[in-house]
Scaffold this active site. Structure first.
Site, short mmCIF file in Angstrom:
data_model
loop_
_atom_site.label_atom_id
_atom_site.label_comp_id
_atom_site.label_asym_id
_atom_site.label_seq_id
_atom_site.Cartn_x
_atom_site.Cartn_y
_atom_site.Cartn_z
N HIS A 204 -0.92 5.08 -37.70
CA HIS A 204 -0.07 4.91 -36.53
C HIS A 204 1.31 5.41 -36.93
O HIS A 204 1.98 4.74 -37.70
CB HIS A 204 0.01 3.45 -36.12
CG HIS A 204 -1.34 2.78 -35.96
ND1 HIS A 204 -2.10 2.35 -37.03
CD2 HIS A 204 -2.07 2.51 -34.84
CE1 HIS A 204 -3.24 1.80 -36.58
NE2 HIS A 204 -3.25 1.89 -35.26
N ARG B 80 -7.91 -1.32 -43.70
CA ARG B 80 -8.08 -0.15 -42.82
C ARG B 80 -7.39 1.07 -43.41
O ARG B 80 -7.61 2.19 -42.97
CB ARG B 80 -7.51 -0.45 -41.44
CG ARG B 80 -8.21 -1.60 -40.72
CD ARG B 80 -7.42 -2.06 -39.51
NE ARG B 80 -7.35 -1.04 -38.48
CZ ARG B 80 -6.46 -1.04 -37.49
NH1 ARG B 80 -5.53 -1.99 -37.43
NH2 ARG B 80 -6.47 -0.09 -36.58
N ASP C 162 -12.36 3.87 -30.85
CA ASP C 162 -11.83 3.58 -32.20
C ASP C 162 -13.01 3.57 -33.15
O ASP C 162 -13.91 2.74 -33.00
CB ASP C 162 -11.20 2.17 -32.24
CG ASP C 162 -9.79 2.16 -31.66
OD1 ASP C 162 -9.08 3.16 -31.81
OD2 ASP C 162 -9.40 1.15 -31.07
N ASP D 9 -0.41 4.10 -29.01
CA ASP D 9 -1.32 2.97 -29.18
C ASP D 9 -1.38 2.24 -27.83
O ASP D 9 -0.59 2.53 -26.92
CB ASP D 9 -0.78 2.05 -30.29
CG ASP D 9 -1.89 1.30 -31.02
OD1 ASP D 9 -2.99 1.16 -30.46
OD2 ASP D 9 -1.65 0.81 -32.14
N HIS E 185 -0.13 -6.06 -32.08
CA HIS E 185 -0.93 -6.59 -30.97
C HIS E 185 -0.27 -7.87 -30.43
O HIS E 185 -0.45 -8.23 -29.28
CB HIS E 185 -2.36 -6.94 -31.42
CG HIS E 185 -3.19 -5.75 -31.77
ND1 HIS E 185 -3.19 -5.18 -33.02
CD2 HIS E 185 -4.06 -5.02 -31.02
CE1 HIS E 185 -4.03 -4.16 -33.02
NE2 HIS E 185 -4.57 -4.03 -31.83
#
Length: 487
Positions: A177, A146, A76, A260, A189
């Site tokens: 994503h 991000r 990443d 992911d 997550h």
């Protein structure tokens, strides 16, 4: 132990191509990983745990490739506060949001080139970046700085610049994503994220991905997000409708579609990693990432895929198609370039400064007491230990202050202590995404009620401060420290 018995020739290897594994260690490659590579493992993903310094990373990637030259080695590498390669002298770039504020695609290209050149010099040829998500939702906990921003056209032009620059270095980029993680209030997550918007509202989020496909992006990563308007049942990673109908057919993407990480709670808690791997491949993913260092989890995912192939639940032609795409990617990207040209080491700081100076600056303060409030670092998105106080003190040694990561147990005496320590010197209060972390808002308000003259700084998304860094990468904080101290 499942083995390749009863599988047609080449199918065991094809199934292994569909896996990307994380592992522990900086020098020795674990035996279990070697066996996976021997059987055809598609790729490995490195994290901070695999990085000591640049020379060590070079040796590690060379050793991995000596096992099988077409193994893809990825990481990443978005820039900003997400830096697994800090120990390996990574170029400092500010993260996508600041690049969007500066809005100079040429500068974004120079930053992406620096990151990709550095990767190539380490023998890493797959970069799970850039983020194509749009930052819509003020309470989105995971995209934020991000993202290049909220505007589809803005994100699209910076994605094009990033992908083109990365491609020139012989490094594979990955837009993520799909179909967009920017409209959720949950971090996938930690749990199942749902984006409740209508199909028409979601369409704007496809645009950056469309631009990425047009720019030739070789990989796209799916989101572990449920979009009831697109598929009421399953998160995108496991949805044939979203991966097949939408990404393959409507957006016409024929590169490698990667999931992911499967151990993220959105998948692991509801389906289990092993079932997640099987369902994702059946739905149209070409590779699934199992990032945890415990290779037993990877083996369980692999075994679930092999069992599903044996029983016919997972069609053989789907896995052969996926493996073919991964092989095609490896032909283009597995071998690192020989000599790597240098890159612009100043591009990141220039971009961070442009973002900070994009709006009128308050008058400079010297000898200030700086209170830097920020949330504890996210476990999956490594944090290099940066704080604003260190950057201010580097420019103005007369400054003092406190860096506070996480809520103090007893706020009232903490506020008194700060006011005592600052005395009559200027007070600077920096918060990072206070809207998401109410303790920061409470501390900041308590300090401002007694020091209304304090200078307010935002180090995440803009929230009304006099200065904003648009991220917590070191160059973001350096650029704000320069503006604050007038240097």
């Amino acid at each position: 132990m499942t083995h390749s018995a009863h599988l047609p020739p080449g199918l065991d290897e094809a199934a292994h191509r569909c896996l990307v594994a994380g592992f522990a260690g900086t020098t020795a490659v674990p035996d279990t990983l070697k066996r996976l590579v021997d059987r055809g493992l598609g790729g490995v993903i490195l994290f901070t745990r695999n990085v000591r310094d640049a020379e060590q990373v070079r040796r590690l990637t060379a050793e991995l490739r000596s096992l099988r030259p077409d193994l893809l080695v990825g990481i990443d590498n978005e820039g900003g506060g997400i830096g697994h390669l800090v120990g390996a002298d990574a170029p400092e770039v500010p993260g996508s949001y600041a690049l969007g504020v500066a809005d100079d695609p040429g500068l974004t290209g120079r930053c992406a080139d620096a990151l990709a050149g550095h990767l190539a010099s380490l023998g890493i040829t797959v970069s799970y970046a850039p983020v194509a998500d749009l930052q819509h939702h003020p309470r989105n906990p995971i995209v934020r700085t991000r993202s290049f921003g909220a505007e589809p056209d803005l994100a699209a032009r910076h994605l094009r610049a990033w992908i083109t620059a990365t491609e020139r270095r012989g490094v594979a980029s990955c837009a993520k994503h799909f179909p967009g993680h920017g409209g959720t209030e949950t971090d996938s997550h930690h749990g199942i994220a749902v984006d409740p918007r209508s199909h028409d509202e979601l369409r704007a989020d496809f645009e950056p991905f469309r631009a990425a496909v047009a720019a030739g992006v070789p990989m796209i990563m799916s989101a572990h997000v449920v979009y009831p308007a697109l598929d009421p049942e399953r998160p995108a990673t496991l949805s044939r409708r979203i991966l097949g109908d939408l990404l393959r057919h409507e957006l016409d993407f024929d590169g490698v579609l990667v999931s992911d990480a499967l151990e993220m709670k959105a998948i692991a808690e509801r389906y289990g990693e092993a079932a997640g791997a099987r369902i994702a491949l059946a739905a149209g993913a070409d590779q699934v990432i199992v990032a945890v260092p415990d290779l037993e989890v990877t083996l369980a995912c692999r075994d679930a895929v092999l069992d599903a192939l044996r029983s016919g639940v997972l069609p053989e032609e789907r896995v052969r198609e996926a493996a073919g795409r991964v092989r095609h990617l490896a032909v283009r990207y597995a071998a690192p370039a020989g000599a790597v040209d240098g890159w612009d080491t100043e591009a990141g700081l220039e971009a961070a400064r442009r973002a900070v100076r994009n709006r009128p600056l308050p008058s400079a303060v010297r000898g200030a007491h700086v209170v830097d409030l920020f949330p504890p670092p996210h476990p999956a998105l490594n944090w290099g230990g940066e704080d604003l106080l260190t950057e201010v003190r580097a420019l103005d040694p007369t400054s003092t202050g406190t860096a506070v990561s996480g809520e103090p147990t007893d706020p009232a005496p903490f506020v008194d202590e700060i006011l005592r320590a600052s005395g009559d010197t200027p007070l600077v209060i920096a918060t990072c995404d206070a809207g998401l972390h109410p303790w920061q808002g409470r501390l900041s308000a308590a300090l401002l009620s007694r020091r209304p003259d304090a200078v307010r700084i935002d180090t995440g998304l803009p929230e009304g401060g006099a200065l904003c860094s648009y991220g917590r990468g070191r160059v973001n904080l350096r650029a704000v420290a320069e503006a604050l101290t007038g240097t």
